[in-house]
Design a protein around this motif. Structure first.
Motif, PDB file in Angstrom:
ATOM      1  N   PRO A  47       3.496   1.143  -5.238  1.00 53.56           N
ATOM      2  CA  PRO A  47       2.233   1.119  -4.496  1.00 53.56           C
ATOM      3  C   PRO A  47       1.136   0.454  -5.331  1.00 53.56           C
ATOM      4  O   PRO A  47       1.023   0.705  -6.535  1.00 53.56           O
ATOM      5  CB  PRO A  47       1.917   2.590  -4.242  1.00 53.56           C
ATOM      6  N   VAL A  48       0.355  -0.420  -4.688  1.00 51.77           N
ATOM      7  CA  VAL A  48      -0.775  -1.078  -5.349  1.00 51.77           C
ATOM      8  C   VAL A  48      -2.016  -0.876  -4.488  1.00 51.77           C
ATOM      9  O   VAL A  48      -1.927  -0.760  -3.266  1.00 51.77           O
ATOM     10  CB  VAL A  48      -0.518  -2.579  -5.592  1.00 51.77           C
ATOM     11  N   SER A  49      -3.173  -0.841  -5.138  1.00 54.10           N
ATOM     12  CA  SER A  49      -4.401  -0.571  -4.394  1.00 54.10           C
ATOM     13  C   SER A  49      -5.390  -1.721  -4.397  1.00 54.10           C
ATOM     14  O   SER A  49      -6.364  -1.688  -3.650  1.00 54.10           O
ATOM     15  CB  SER A  49      -5.077   0.685  -4.953  1.00 54.10           C
ATOM     16  N   ASN A  50      -5.149  -2.761  -5.227  1.00 58.69           N
ATOM     17  CA  ASN A  50      -6.040  -3.925  -5.218  1.00 58.69           C
ATOM     18  C   ASN A  50      -5.255  -5.169  -5.630  1.00 58.69           C
ATOM     19  O   ASN A  50      -4.108  -5.078  -6.070  1.00 58.69           O
ATOM     20  CB  ASN A  50      -7.254  -3.694  -6.123  1.00 58.69           C
ATOM     21  N   ASP A  90       0.856  -1.185   0.000  1.00 54.41           N
ATOM     22  CA  ASP A  90       0.000   0.000   0.000  1.00 54.41           C
ATOM     23  C   ASP A  90       0.896   1.240   0.000  1.00 54.41           C
ATOM     24  O   ASP A  90       2.088   1.164   0.304  1.00 54.41           O
ATOM     25  CB  ASP A  90      -0.931  -0.017   1.223  1.00 54.41           C
ATOM     26  N   ALA A  91       0.328   2.382  -0.335  1.00 57.25           N
ATOM     27  CA  ALA A  91       1.109   3.615  -0.505  1.00 57.25           C
ATOM     28  C   ALA A  91       1.870   4.006   0.766  1.00 57.25           C
ATOM     29  O   ALA A  91       3.032   4.427   0.692  1.00 57.25           O
ATOM     30  CB  ALA A  91       0.203   4.756  -0.946  1.00 57.25           C
ATOM     31  N   ASP A  92       1.251   3.852   1.938  1.00 52.58           N
ATOM     32  CA  ASP A  92       1.928   4.227   3.188  1.00 52.58           C
ATOM     33  C   ASP A  92       3.138   3.341   3.471  1.00 52.58           C
ATOM     34  O   ASP A  92       4.190   3.827   3.885  1.00 52.58           O
ATOM     35  CB  ASP A  92       0.958   4.150   4.369  1.00 52.58           C
ATOM     36  N   ILE A 124      -1.308  -8.514   1.059  1.00 50.25           N
ATOM     37  CA  ILE A 124      -1.154  -8.709  -0.381  1.00 50.25           C
ATOM     38  C   ILE A 124      -0.733 -10.150  -0.659  1.00 50.25           C
ATOM     39  O   ILE A 124      -1.242 -10.788  -1.575  1.00 50.25           O
ATOM     40  CB  ILE A 124      -0.153  -7.705  -0.980  1.00 50.25           C
ATOM     41  N   ASP A 134       1.914  -4.922   7.493  1.00 47.43           N
ATOM     42  CA  ASP A 134       1.698  -3.546   7.066  1.00 47.43           C
ATOM     43  C   ASP A 134       1.442  -2.678   8.293  1.00 47.43           C
ATOM     44  O   ASP A 134       1.672  -3.108   9.427  1.00 47.43           O
ATOM     45  CB  ASP A 134       0.570  -3.439   6.036  1.00 47.43           C
ATOM     46  N   GLU A 136      -4.098  -5.519  -9.401  1.00 45.85           N
ATOM     47  CA  GLU A 136      -2.922  -4.687  -9.648  1.00 45.85           C
ATOM     48  C   GLU A 136      -1.681  -5.307  -9.007  1.00 45.85           C
ATOM     49  O   GLU A 136      -0.599  -5.306  -9.600  1.00 45.85           O
ATOM     50  CB  GLU A 136      -3.177  -3.287  -9.084  1.00 45.85           C
ATOM     51  N   THR A 144       1.629  -6.452 -10.995  1.00 44.08           N
ATOM     52  CA  THR A 144       2.895  -5.821 -10.619  1.00 44.08           C
ATOM     53  C   THR A 144       3.931  -6.856 -10.213  1.00 44.08           C
ATOM     54  O   THR A 144       5.095  -6.770 -10.604  1.00 44.08           O
ATOM     55  CB  THR A 144       2.677  -4.799  -9.487  1.00 44.08           C
TER      56      THR A 144
END
Length: 106
Positions: free
Chosen positions: A27-30, A10-12, A55, A80, A33, A37
């Motif tokens: 960064p991935v959101s789902n 995640d982005a954070d 993930i 995370d 993706e 990636t």
């Protein structure tokens, strides 16, 4: 293969690793993706790919496909920002067993 490290999360989490010095952050959101990636990162010259446990759970089939056929890149799962996930089997323990052939005892 070089000794490059990438992080996919995640982005954070990616931001945290970038602050720690890892330049290759994705960064991935789902999960779709993340799956796409990871497949791209495996084709690149990374020896270690760090992903979050959430993930990892979401794309377990893809991870298993890569880790069962080759020792590199090593795919390492980390907690995370919300903390660790309780699991029946520890992916790090399995990685150590596969790479050095010895099972670590608790």
């Amino acid at each position: 293969m070089s000794s490059q490290v990438a992080v996919m999360a995640d982005a954070d989490t990616v931001t945290g690793f970038r602050l720690g010095g890892i330049k290759a952050g994705y960064p991935v959101s789902n999960m779709e993706e993340a799956d796409k990636t990871l497949k791209e990162l495996v084709k690149q010259d990374f020896s270690i790919i760090i992903i979050t446990e959430k993930i990892g759970d979401g794309i377990r089939e893809t991870i298993d496909k890569f880790t069962k056929t080759s020792a590199l890149p090593m795919i390492i799962e980390v907690p995370d920002k919300s903390g660790s996930i309780r699991k029946e089997s520890d992916p790090m323990r399995e990685l150590i067993k596969r790479v050095i052939g010895v099972e670590m005892v608790k």
